[in-house]
Design a protein around this motif. Structure first.
Motif, PDB file in Angstrom:
ATOM      1  N   ASP A  45       0.801  -1.229   0.000  1.00  0.00           N
ATOM      2  CA  ASP A  45       0.000   0.000   0.000  1.00  0.00           C
ATOM      3  C   ASP A  45       0.832   1.277   0.000  1.00  0.00           C
ATOM      4  OD1 ASP A  45       0.936   0.024   2.600  1.00  0.00           O
ATOM      5  OD2 ASP A  45      -1.045   0.221   3.535  1.00  0.00           O
ATOM      6  N   GLY A  46       2.160   1.139  -0.059  1.00  0.00           N
ATOM      7  CA  GLY A  46       3.022   2.314  -0.102  1.00  0.00           C
ATOM      8  C   GLY A  46       3.382   2.870   1.270  1.00  0.00           C
ATOM      9  N   GLU A  47       3.007   2.151   2.324  1.00  0.00           N
ATOM     10  CA  GLU A  47       3.358   2.554   3.696  1.00  0.00           C
ATOM     11  C   GLU A  47       3.787   1.321   4.487  1.00  0.00           C
ATOM     12  OE1 GLU A  47       0.493   6.386   4.589  1.00  0.00           O
ATOM     13  OE2 GLU A  47      -0.112   4.454   5.402  1.00  0.00           O
ATOM     14  N   ILE A  48       4.755   1.536   5.369  1.00  0.00           N
ATOM     15  CA  ILE A  48       5.161   0.469   6.270  1.00  0.00           C
ATOM     16  C   ILE A  48       4.576   0.806   7.639  1.00  0.00           C
ATOM     17  CG2 ILE A  48       7.071  -0.721   7.395  1.00  0.00           C
ATOM     18  CD1 ILE A  48       8.855   0.148   5.070  1.00  0.00           C
ATOM     19  N   THR A  49       3.633  -0.008   8.073  1.00  0.00           N
ATOM     20  CA  THR A  49       3.041   0.205   9.395  1.00  0.00           C
ATOM     21  C   THR A  49       3.995  -0.335  10.454  1.00  0.00           C
ATOM     22  OG1 THR A  49       1.918  -1.925   9.401  1.00  0.00           O
ATOM     23  CG2 THR A  49       0.699  -0.041   8.458  1.00  0.00           C
ATOM     24  N   LEU A  50       3.745   0.018  11.699  1.00  0.00           N
ATOM     25  CA  LEU A  50       4.571  -0.510  12.780  1.00  0.00           C
ATOM     26  C   LEU A  50       4.453  -2.030  12.860  1.00  0.00           C
ATOM     27  CD1 LEU A  50       3.999   2.191  15.536  1.00  0.00           C
ATOM     28  CD2 LEU A  50       6.081   1.775  14.239  1.00  0.00           C
ATOM     29  N   ASP A  51       3.265  -2.562  12.564  1.00  0.00           N
ATOM     30  CA  ASP A  51       3.088  -4.022  12.558  1.00  0.00           C
ATOM     31  C   ASP A  51       3.927  -4.672  11.469  1.00  0.00           C
ATOM     32  OD1 ASP A  51       1.330  -4.041  14.713  1.00  0.00           O
ATOM     33  OD2 ASP A  51      -0.452  -3.912  13.426  1.00  0.00           O
ATOM     34  N   GLU A  52       3.952  -4.073  10.269  1.00  0.00           N
ATOM     35  CA  GLU A  52       4.758  -4.614   9.175  1.00  0.00           C
ATOM     36  C   GLU A  52       6.246  -4.536   9.511  1.00  0.00           C
ATOM     37  OE1 GLU A  52       2.205  -3.825   5.100  1.00  0.00           O
ATOM     38  OE2 GLU A  52       3.107  -2.083   6.080  1.00  0.00           O
ATOM     39  N   GLY A  68       9.172  -0.024  21.984  1.00  0.00           N
ATOM     40  CA  GLY A  68      10.447   0.571  21.605  1.00  0.00           C
ATOM     41  C   GLY A  68      10.470   0.984  20.149  1.00  0.00           C
ATOM     42  N   LEU A  69       9.870   0.153  19.321  1.00  0.00           N
ATOM     43  CA  LEU A  69       9.780   0.446  17.895  1.00  0.00           C
ATOM     44  C   LEU A  69       8.932   1.691  17.664  1.00  0.00           C
ATOM     45  CD1 LEU A  69      10.590  -0.592  15.093  1.00  0.00           C
ATOM     46  CD2 LEU A  69       8.521  -1.972  15.103  1.00  0.00           C
ATOM     47  N   GLU A  70       7.805   1.780  18.367  1.00  0.00           N
ATOM     48  CA  GLU A  70       6.935   2.939  18.227  1.00  0.00           C
ATOM     49  C   GLU A  70       7.647   4.213  18.685  1.00  0.00           C
ATOM     50  OE1 GLU A  70       2.367   4.325  19.204  1.00  0.00           O
ATOM     51  OE2 GLU A  70       3.050   2.310  19.755  1.00  0.00           O
ATOM     52  N   ALA A  71       8.426   4.117  19.759  1.00  0.00           N
ATOM     53  CA  ALA A  71       9.163   5.282  20.253  1.00  0.00           C
ATOM     54  C   ALA A  71      10.234   5.733  19.258  1.00  0.00           C
ATOM     55  CB  ALA A  71       9.801   4.961  21.602  1.00  0.00           C
ATOM     56  N   ALA A  72      10.918   4.765  18.631  1.00  0.00           N
ATOM     57  CA  ALA A  72      12.002   5.097  17.706  1.00  0.00           C
ATOM     58  C   ALA A  72      11.499   5.549  16.346  1.00  0.00           C
ATOM     59  CB  ALA A  72      12.927   3.892  17.536  1.00  0.00           C
ATOM     60  N   VAL A  73      10.422   4.944  15.866  1.00  0.00           N
ATOM     61  CA  VAL A  73       9.959   5.169  14.504  1.00  0.00           C
ATOM     62  C   VAL A  73       8.760   6.113  14.438  1.00  0.00           C
ATOM     63  CG1 VAL A  73       9.033   3.998  12.458  1.00  0.00           C
ATOM     64  CG2 VAL A  73      10.831   2.925  13.787  1.00  0.00           C
ATOM     65  N   GLY A  74       7.977   6.149  15.492  1.00  0.00           N
ATOM     66  CA  GLY A  74       6.730   6.916  15.496  1.00  0.00           C
ATOM     67  C   GLY A  74       6.879   8.354  15.072  1.00  0.00           C
ATOM     68  N   GLY A  75       7.972   8.996  15.427  1.00  0.00           N
ATOM     69  CA  GLY A  75       8.195  10.389  15.060  1.00  0.00           C
ATOM     70  C   GLY A  75       8.385  10.613  13.567  1.00  0.00           C
ATOM     71  N   ALA A  79       1.530  12.824  10.598  1.00  0.00           N
ATOM     72  CA  ALA A  79       0.214  12.883  11.233  1.00  0.00           C
ATOM     73  C   ALA A  79      -0.851  12.431  10.241  1.00  0.00           C
ATOM     74  CB  ALA A  79      -0.081  14.297  11.714  1.00  0.00           C
ATOM     75  N   GLY A  80      -1.734  11.560  10.677  1.00  0.00           N
ATOM     76  CA  GLY A  80      -2.818  11.074   9.833  1.00  0.00           C
ATOM     77  C   GLY A  80      -2.451   9.901   8.945  1.00  0.00           C
ATOM     78  N   ALA A  81      -1.170   9.536   8.882  1.00  0.00           N
ATOM     79  CA  ALA A  81      -0.745   8.405   8.050  1.00  0.00           C
ATOM     80  C   ALA A  81      -0.745   7.129   8.888  1.00  0.00           C
ATOM     81  CB  ALA A  81       0.652   8.652   7.480  1.00  0.00           C
ATOM     82  N   ALA A  82      -0.927   6.003   8.214  1.00  0.00           N
ATOM     83  CA  ALA A  82      -0.930   4.713   8.902  1.00  0.00           C
ATOM     84  C   ALA A  82       0.489   4.193   9.153  1.00  0.00           C
ATOM     85  CB  ALA A  82      -1.713   3.690   8.085  1.00  0.00           C
ATOM     86  N   GLY A  83       1.448   4.688   8.383  1.00  0.00           N
ATOM     87  CA  GLY A  83       2.818   4.205   8.518  1.00  0.00           C
ATOM     88  C   GLY A  83       3.794   5.092   7.781  1.00  0.00           C
ATOM     89  N   LEU A  84       5.013   4.585   7.628  1.00  0.00           N
ATOM     90  CA  LEU A  84       6.080   5.303   6.945  1.00  0.00           C
ATOM     91  C   LEU A  84       5.896   5.208   5.434  1.00  0.00           C
ATOM     92  CD1 LEU A  84       9.126   3.831   8.893  1.00  0.00           C
ATOM     93  CD2 LEU A  84       8.268   6.159   9.102  1.00  0.00           C
ATOM     94  N   ARG A  85       5.917   6.348   4.755  1.00  0.00           N
ATOM     95  CA  ARG A  85       6.000   6.337   3.293  1.00  0.00           C
ATOM     96  C   ARG A  85       7.483   6.201   2.957  1.00  0.00           C
ATOM     97  NH1 ARG A  85       3.093  11.915   3.393  1.00  0.00           N
ATOM     98  NH2 ARG A  85       5.100  12.106   4.368  1.00  0.00           N
TER      99      ARG A  85
END
Length: 188
Positions: A45-52, A68-75, A79-85
């Motif tokens: 889908d063009g995004e990497i979610t924290l689960d993926e 820990g992953l959410e703390a490191a990657v979440g930033g 805003a409003g996106a499901a994951g990393l583009r």
């Protein structure tokens, strides 16, 4: 400071990071990073979610801690996106590289020639830096990429034999270069 990148804590690693983490050749690094992104983006889908991301890290044997992953990657997740583009993933990769190796000096010229690209690609496979790609090194890279060929060492050894012109059981740079020049890249 809305545009400032989140602070990244310097990771503590059990061993020295691979020199292939950040290649000097920007275009080759971007290509490799895109392939990693596509492998992590399981549903395409063009995004990497924290689960993926957690799933991919678990598959690599890195045991991802969700908080820990959410703390490191979440930033890095807008805003409003499901994951990393992909652009966010690049920013995260750059920040990790800076934390591990220090910032890249801007005055370092990029190698633009095909030979330089080949050498950089060869270094990705030559994990121990001895100037040869062994079956074990090739298998390790194929495993990291999640390719089914990595399951059988015999299959990997057969791949080596197909390009090993001097029959020493490993691929040197000349053999690698000949093999790469014989590959046609579709869609490029």
């Amino acid at each position: 400071m809305e545009n400032a990148a989140p602070a990244i804590a310097t990771p503590s690693l059990p061993k020295k990071p691979s020199p292939s983490f950040r290649l000097r050749n920007g275009s080759l690094n971007a290509l490799r990073l895109r392939r990693v992104f596509d492998l992590f983006d399981r549903n395409g889908d063009g995004e990497i979610t924290l689960d993926e991301m957690a799933s991919a890290l678990d598959a690599l044997g890195l045991g991802a801690d969700r908080s820990g992953l959410e703390a490191a990657v979440g930033g890095y997740i807008p805003a409003g996106a499901a994951g990393l583009r992909f652009e966010d993933f690049e920013s995260l990769h750059r920040a990790l590289g800076d934390a591990l190796f220090g910032p890249i000096a801007e005055e370092v010229p990029e190698e633009d020639d095909e030979e330089g690209d080949m050498k950089e690609a060869f270094r990705v496979f030559d994990e121990d830096g001895d100037g040869f790609i062994s079956a074990a090194e090739l298998q390790a890279v194929l495993k990291k990429l999640g390719l089914p060929e990595a399951r059988s060492l015999a299959s990997v050894q057969e791949m080596i034999c197909n390009v090993d012109r001097n029959c020493d059981g490993r691929v040197d740079f000349g053999e690698f270069k000949n093999m790469m020049q014989g590959i046609t890249v579709w869609g490029a």
